[in-house]
Scaffold this motif. Structure first.
Motif, PDB file in Angstrom:
ATOM      1  N   THR A 181       0.749  -1.126   0.044  1.00  0.00           N
ATOM      2  CA  THR A 181      -0.031  -0.064   0.024  1.00  0.00           C
ATOM      3  C   THR A 181       0.864   1.182  -0.062  1.00  0.00           C
ATOM      4  OG1 THR A 181      -1.752  -1.215   1.284  1.00  0.00           O
ATOM      5  CG2 THR A 181      -1.693   1.187   1.203  1.00  0.00           C
ATOM      6  N   TRP A 182       1.967   1.436   0.864  1.00  0.00           N
ATOM      7  CA  TRP A 182       2.749   2.353   0.998  1.00  0.00           C
ATOM      8  C   TRP A 182       3.304   2.660  -0.420  1.00  0.00           C
ATOM      9  CZ3 TRP A 182       8.231   2.355   0.699  1.00  0.00           C
ATOM     10  CH2 TRP A 182       9.138   3.801   0.854  1.00  0.00           C
ATOM     11  N   SER A 183       3.796   1.629  -1.313  1.00  0.00           N
ATOM     12  CA  SER A 183       4.574   1.700  -2.413  1.00  0.00           C
ATOM     13  C   SER A 183       3.443   2.359  -3.376  1.00  0.00           C
ATOM     14  CB  SER A 183       5.095   0.531  -2.975  1.00  0.00           C
ATOM     15  OG  SER A 183       4.084  -0.281  -3.467  1.00  0.00           O
ATOM     16  N   ARG A 184       2.243   2.322  -3.439  1.00  0.00           N
ATOM     17  CA  ARG A 184       1.277   2.811  -4.310  1.00  0.00           C
ATOM     18  C   ARG A 184       0.726   4.232  -3.946  1.00  0.00           C
ATOM     19  NH1 ARG A 184      -3.392  -1.025  -4.588  1.00  0.00           N
ATOM     20  NH2 ARG A 184      -2.733  -2.197  -2.681  1.00  0.00           N
ATOM     21  N   GLN A 185       0.844   4.207  -2.710  1.00  0.00           N
ATOM     22  CA  GLN A 185       0.327   5.789  -2.180  1.00  0.00           C
ATOM     23  C   GLN A 185       1.413   6.282  -1.049  1.00  0.00           C
ATOM     24  OE1 GLN A 185      -3.694   5.778  -0.372  1.00  0.00           O
ATOM     25  NE2 GLN A 185      -4.576   5.668  -2.704  1.00  0.00           N
ATOM     26  N   THR A 186       2.646   6.556  -1.519  1.00  0.00           N
ATOM     27  CA  THR A 186       3.761   6.721  -0.756  1.00  0.00           C
ATOM     28  C   THR A 186       3.470   7.951   0.250  1.00  0.00           C
ATOM     29  OG1 THR A 186       5.070   6.078  -2.701  1.00  0.00           O
ATOM     30  CG2 THR A 186       6.157   7.143  -0.695  1.00  0.00           C
ATOM     31  N   ARG A 187       3.499   7.901   1.552  1.00  0.00           N
ATOM     32  CA  ARG A 187       3.258   8.831   2.641  1.00  0.00           C
ATOM     33  C   ARG A 187       4.488   8.701   3.512  1.00  0.00           C
ATOM     34  NH1 ARG A 187      -2.212   9.373   2.485  1.00  0.00           N
ATOM     35  NH2 ARG A 187      -3.322   7.621   1.428  1.00  0.00           N
ATOM     36  N   THR A 188       4.710   9.638   4.268  1.00  0.00           N
ATOM     37  CA  THR A 188       5.595   9.588   5.297  1.00  0.00           C
ATOM     38  C   THR A 188       5.276   8.590   6.468  1.00  0.00           C
ATOM     39  OG1 THR A 188       6.371  12.154   4.652  1.00  0.00           O
ATOM     40  CG2 THR A 188       7.153  11.007   6.884  1.00  0.00           C
ATOM     41  N   VAL A 189       6.006   7.775   7.104  1.00  0.00           N
ATOM     42  CA  VAL A 189       5.631   6.744   7.873  1.00  0.00           C
ATOM     43  C   VAL A 189       6.596   6.592   9.116  1.00  0.00           C
ATOM     44  CG1 VAL A 189       5.035   4.220   8.555  1.00  0.00           C
ATOM     45  CG2 VAL A 189       4.356   5.225   6.313  1.00  0.00           C
ATOM     46  N   LEU A 190       6.197   7.075  10.513  1.00  0.00           N
ATOM     47  CA  LEU A 190       6.956   6.708  11.471  1.00  0.00           C
ATOM     48  C   LEU A 190       6.425   5.563  12.210  1.00  0.00           C
ATOM     49  CD1 LEU A 190       9.218   7.537  13.461  1.00  0.00           C
ATOM     50  CD2 LEU A 190       7.327   9.158  14.555  1.00  0.00           C
ATOM     51  N   PHE A 191       7.307   4.518  12.344  1.00  0.00           N
ATOM     52  CA  PHE A 191       6.625   3.050  13.023  1.00  0.00           C
ATOM     53  C   PHE A 191       7.238   2.623  14.108  1.00  0.00           C
ATOM     54  CE2 PHE A 191       5.881  -1.373  12.682  1.00  0.00           C
ATOM     55  CZ  PHE A 191       4.750  -1.811  12.152  1.00  0.00           C
ATOM     56  N   ILE A 192       6.712   2.470  15.252  1.00  0.00           N
ATOM     57  CA  ILE A 192       7.320   2.021  16.551  1.00  0.00           C
ATOM     58  C   ILE A 192       6.978   0.567  16.483  1.00  0.00           C
ATOM     59  CG2 ILE A 192       7.114   2.302  18.796  1.00  0.00           C
ATOM     60  CD1 ILE A 192       8.014   4.951  17.482  1.00  0.00           C
ATOM     61  N   THR A 193       7.969  -0.118  16.959  1.00  0.00           N
ATOM     62  CA  THR A 193       7.968  -1.467  17.081  1.00  0.00           C
ATOM     63  C   THR A 193       9.164  -1.964  17.956  1.00  0.00           C
ATOM     64  OG1 THR A 193       8.171  -3.841  16.068  1.00  0.00           O
ATOM     65  CG2 THR A 193       9.648  -2.032  15.075  1.00  0.00           C
ATOM     66  N   HIS A 194       8.909  -3.245  18.687  1.00  0.00           N
ATOM     67  CA  HIS A 194       9.910  -3.807  19.552  1.00  0.00           C
ATOM     68  C   HIS A 194      10.545  -4.912  18.664  1.00  0.00           C
ATOM     69  CE1 HIS A 194       7.943  -2.374  23.304  1.00  0.00           C
ATOM     70  NE2 HIS A 194       9.243  -2.423  23.664  1.00  0.00           N
ATOM     71  N   ASP A 195      10.250  -5.373  17.633  1.00  0.00           N
ATOM     72  CA  ASP A 195      10.749  -6.284  16.638  1.00  0.00           C
ATOM     73  C   ASP A 195      11.755  -5.997  15.741  1.00  0.00           C
ATOM     74  OD1 ASP A 195      10.700  -8.501  14.512  1.00  0.00           O
ATOM     75  OD2 ASP A 195       9.239  -9.335  15.704  1.00  0.00           O
ATOM     76  N   VAL A 196      12.909  -6.523  16.096  1.00  0.00           N
ATOM     77  CA  VAL A 196      14.057  -5.859  15.051  1.00  0.00           C
ATOM     78  C   VAL A 196      13.917  -6.250  13.875  1.00  0.00           C
ATOM     79  CG1 VAL A 196      16.461  -6.170  14.583  1.00  0.00           C
ATOM     80  CG2 VAL A 196      15.637  -5.739  17.271  1.00  0.00           C
ATOM     81  N   GLU A 197      13.339  -7.768  13.592  1.00  0.00           N
ATOM     82  CA  GLU A 197      13.344  -8.111  12.113  1.00  0.00           C
ATOM     83  C   GLU A 197      12.379  -7.029  11.102  1.00  0.00           C
ATOM     84  OE1 GLU A 197      12.097 -11.962   9.606  1.00  0.00           O
ATOM     85  OE2 GLU A 197      13.673 -11.944  10.922  1.00  0.00           O
TER      86      GLU A 197
END
Length: 259
Positions: A181-197
Motif C-alpha cells: 500500500t505504501w508503494s502505491r500511495q507513498t506517505r511519510t511513515v513513523l513506525f514504532i516496534t519492538h521487533d528488530v526483524e
C-alpha cells in the motif's frame, strides 16, 4: 531530503514523587518526505512518547516538534495515527468505522462513502465492508483501523506497534500488505516496534533508541531495494542488517524480539 517531521532537542519530563522523570533527554531527528522510518529500542526509551508528540497527543517539556516546518500544537487530519489496539466501534460495520473519521471533514455523504470504499479496497477488505468487528480476525480488525487512517488521506502515518498483538504469520502478511500500500500511495511513515526483524524489513532507516533518558543511540540505513520480498528476508544482506540493529539494541539492555 527535506524533513517532513522534525524533532529538535526534544525533552519530555514527568513529575514523580521525589522530583521528575525524564522520558526523553534531548532527541533530535528528522524524517524525510515520503520516508519510511522505524523506531526500535528497550521499553521505557520513549518511543511512544515521541510518536504521541508528532501526533499532537502530547507536548514536549522543551524543544520543538514540527510537521512541514510548522509546530505541532494538536492532532490534525494531515496525520493518521494507528495504535496496537484497534479502537473500532463494535456496533459499526467496517464501512461505517472507516467513514467515521471523514465526518470531521467537509466531505458529503456520497464522497465519504466513496473514499471509505477506496480505503477498504486498498487493504483488501471489500468482501467484509458490511461486517461487524466481532466477526473479524485480529489482522482484519487492524486492516480496518489502517483503512480508517487512509480514508482521510493523511500525508503522515504514525503507527505505534500496530502488529504487536498479532500472531507471527498474520504479522508478516500485514507487513507485506502495508509496504504494498505504501508503494502505491507513498506517505511519510513513523513506525514504532519492538521487533528488530520487522524494523529492518519495513524501513529505509531504523532509529535505535536508548533509555534513561530516552535518546537516539544510532540511526542505521537499510540499503535494500523496494519492493521487499520473502527472498530478501532470507538473504545474507538482510541478516547482516538485522544483526547490526540487534547488536545496537542489545547493548542498550533491550528486551527486543530478535525474530
Amino acid at each position: 531530503m527535506t524533513d517532513k517531521i522534525s524533532f529538535r532537542d526534544v525533552v519530555k519530563t514527568y513529575p514523580v514523587k521525589n522530583g521528575t522523570f525524564t522520558a526523553l533527554g534531548g532527541v533530535t531527528l528528522g524524517i524525510g518526505e515520503r520516508e519510511f522510518v522505524t523506531v526500535v529500542g528497550p521499553s521505557g526509551c520513549g518511543k511512544s512518547t515521541l510518536l504521541n508528540m508528532a501526533a499532537g497527543l502530547g507536548e514536549p517539556t522543551s524543544g520543538e516538534v514540527t510537521v512541514d516546518g510548522r509546530p505541532v500544537t494538536g492532532p490534525g487530519p494531515d496525520r493518521g495515527v494507528i495504535f496496537q489496539q484497534y479502537a473500532l466501534f463494535p456496533w459499526l460495520t467496517v464501512r461505517r468505522n472507516v467513514e467515521f473519521g471523514l465526518r470531521l471533514t467537509d466531505a458529503d455523504a456520497g464522497e465519504r462513502r466513496a473514499r471509505a470504499e477506496r480505503a477498504i479496497e486498498l487493504v483488501g477488505l471489500s468482501d467484509f465492508a458490511d461486517a461487524l468487528p466481532k466477526t473479524l480476525s485480529g489482522g482484519m480488525k487492524q486492516r480496518c483501523a489502517i483503512a480508517r487512517a487512509y480514508a482521510v488521506d493523511p500525508e503522515v502515518l504514525l503507527m505505534d506497534e500496530p502488529f504487536g498483538a498479532l500472531d507471527a504469520l498474520t504479522r508478516v502478511q500485514l507487513q507485506e500488505q502495508l509496504l504494498d500500500t505504501w508503494s502505491r500511495q507513498t506517505r511519510t511513515v513513523l513506525f514504532i516496534t519492538h521487533d528488530v526483524e520487522e524494523a529492518v524489513y519495513l524501513a529505509r532507516r531504523v532509529v535505535v533508541m536508548a533509555a534513561r533518558p530516552g535518546r537516539v543511540h544510532e540511526v542505521i540505513d537499510v540499503d535494500l531495494p523496494y519492493p521487499r520480498t520473502e527472498e530478501m528476508r532470507l538473504s545474507p544482506e538482510f541478516a547482516a542488517l538485522r544483526n547490526r540493529v540487534w547488536h545496537a539494541v542489545y547493548h542498550q539492555g533491550a528486551p527486543a524480539t530478535r525474530a
